[in-house]
Design a protein around this motif. Structure first.
Motif, PDB file in Angstrom:
ATOM      1  N   GLU A   1      46.277  63.306  47.349  1.00 42.01           N
ATOM      2  CA  GLU A   1      46.235  62.553  48.591  1.00 42.01           C
ATOM      3  C   GLU A   1      47.117  61.319  48.491  1.00 42.01           C
TER       4      GLU A   1
ATOM      5  N   ARG B   1      42.563  61.352  60.472  1.00 41.43           N
ATOM      6  CA  ARG B   1      43.324  62.311  59.668  1.00 41.43           C
ATOM      7  C   ARG B   1      43.966  63.395  60.526  1.00 41.43           C
TER       8      ARG B   1
ATOM      9  N   GLY C   1      42.690  59.028  53.513  1.00 38.71           N
ATOM     10  CA  GLY C   1      43.504  59.833  52.611  1.00 38.71           C
ATOM     11  C   GLY C   1      43.977  61.072  53.340  1.00 38.71           C
TER      12      GLY C   1
END
Length: 492
Positions: free
Chosen positions: A431, A489, A421
């Protein structure tokens, strides 16, 4: 007065406030008296025609309807157990849930292919029903009320077992903090097949207030119209819904500055500036944001105006709830030290469905280990630092990355994949899902977004489809082979 199951609290209003509006859905207004009649009628059909008895599971598929609410209450009145899901549940997931729960029946607006013992809500409100339900005298407050599945389609999907005591206690805690009263009118844009929307329904009707069903957090005009037409004093939404209402510079909300008494907001990420804007637009509204999980509903709250210097925290424990921070050994952590968040109270789940090992790992000596990392300050405020699980929060809906990865891995061009996310660049969903892919043959043509999205949408609900797909040389892993999602991420 002893605590009563929520369904009994609601049905009591059918006698004490029979002519008062209970549920408004479009042009339909259902009074408490009419709701009570519908519950009684549905219970009779469930018991006499479909043989629902105490302990039987009943799967209920819904978006948002008074038929669902009446059936939900009717099942409880018979001592049955409800397992609600949104109507857009993927066929594969529904099949797995049915296999795990062995329900007496599955109820929905329309029939789904391949589902046994499947009936429509309309079959439960048969006006020709003459035989009454015998009911279950004195449904115990400690009997199971609901089983709510948190996420996923495989063994990773957790079935949270909640007793009548848990849901009644949570409703009482929530109403005590927010201040919902019998003369309130609340607009609910959330789906009833999810924990937050279901919880708001229970809170509003148990207190004897009026619930306006206006599903669709992305439809600002619909929500604004419902607030205006029904002179609503309350509203519940997730941060994604608030973001949409604020997208027109707040004009749609500012008109309710003298009308809205309270707002409850779900626990996914909400930027500080958005909180401050909401406070400026609604200076007299009690704006509450909760922290919790399906296993321990709304365990902490913060009131924006009352605690404006603590807006980066998740607040303090709800009424009747205890929280603590423990270290890796399970001992109390020092004030200000980061550790695991644990919760205790009568609102906790009983167990995970058919998973005694996970239950024992999660519930210890009356405390529930949330799996979240945080810290507590000397003045009693809690701060969430990290989710130790990999769950992705898309507009208040939880998504397990493994669920998506298992499907993507079936594509012949993909050797490896991982999903995480990341913040929604549009600021609407909290997200979005981002998928990282490793090609099986680097020199071969790679599938594009339409092809991969189509593959996933055949098996998953639309909100679980990644908004972006990125091809990478490798998936970062630890020495033990665990995917390092935090590094994904951070990829630019």
């Amino acid at each position: 007065m002893s605590l009563q199951p929520v369904f009994q609290q609601i049905l009591a209003h059918a006698d004490g406030a029979a002519d008062k509006a209970a549920i408004i859905s479009g042009d339909q207004v259902l009074t408490y008296g009419e709701l009570g009649t519908r519950v009684t009628r549905s219970a009779a059909v469930l018991e006499n025609r479909f043989k629902v008895k105490p302990g039987d599971r009943v799967i209920l598929l819904t978006d948002s309807s008074s038929d669902f609410i009446a059936t939900y209450l009717a099942v409880h009145s018979l001592g049955g157990v409800c397992a609600p899901f949104s109507s857009d549940i993927a066929d594969d997931r529904l099949s797995r849930v049915v296999q795990r729960l062995s329900p007496r029946i599955v109820v929905s607006e329309t029939l789904r292919a391949g589902v046994q013992n499947h009936v429509r809500y309309s079959e439960l409100t048969d006006i020709h029903t003459t035989s009454a339900s015998t009911g279950v005298p004195g449904v115990s407050i400690d009997q199971t009320a609901d089983i709510l599945f948190t996420t996923g389609t495989t063994a990773r999907s957790k079935g949270v077992v909640l007793s009548h005591r848990a849901v009644a206690t949570a409703s009482a805690h929530i109403n005590a903090f927010i201040g919902t009263r019998a003369d309130d009118v609340e607009v609910l844009s959330l789906l009833l097949g999810h924990s937050f929307g279901l919880g708001r329904m229970r809170c509003v009707l148990s207190i004897g207030a009026t619930l306006v069903l206006a599903p669709g957090i992305v439809n600002a005009a619909k929500i604004t119209n419902a607030l205006l037409v029904h002179r609503a004093t309350g509203f519940a939404s997730v941060p994604a819904g608030i973001a949409i209402l604020l997208s027109d510079e707040g004009s749609s909300l500012s008109q309710f500055a003298g009308q809205l008494k309270y707002i409850e907001i779900g626990s996914s990420t909400m930027p500080l500036e958005r909180k401050l804007r909401l406070m400026r637009l609604l200076p007299n509204t009690r704006i509450c944001m909760h922290y919790g999980l399906t296993e321990a509903s709304r365990s902490a709250y913060i009131s924006f105006h009352d605690e404006k210097t603590k807006l980066d925290s998740i607040g303090r424990p709800s009424p009747g709830v205890e929280m603590r921070i423990v270290d890796r050994s399970g001992d109390a952590a020092d004030v200000g030290a980061e550790g695991h968040i644990e919760v205790r109270g009568d609102h906790l789940m009983t167990e995970y469905w058919q998973d005694p090992q996970l239950t024992a790992e999660t519930l210890r000596d009356g405390w529930l280990r949330t799996g979240d990392l945080g810290l507590a300050t000397a003045d009693g405020y809690y701060y969430l630092k990290a989710r130790s699980s990999d769950v992705i929060n898309v507009g208040g809906r939880k998504v397990m990355p493994q669920e998506i990865e298992e499907i993507l891995a079936t594509h012949p061009a993909i050797a490896e994949c991982a999903c995480v996310g990341i913040p929604d660049p549009q600021g609407l969903s909290g997200e979005i899902v981002s998928a990282y892919l490793v090609a099986r043959l680097p020199d071969a043509p790679l599938p594009g977004f339409p092809e991969l999205a189509k593959l996933l949408r055949q098996k998953l609900e639309p909100y679980k489809t990644p908004r972006q797909f990125r091809w990478v040389a490798e998936i970062p892993k630890s020495a033990s082979g665990k995917v390092l999602r935090r590094q994904l991420r951070d990829l630019k």
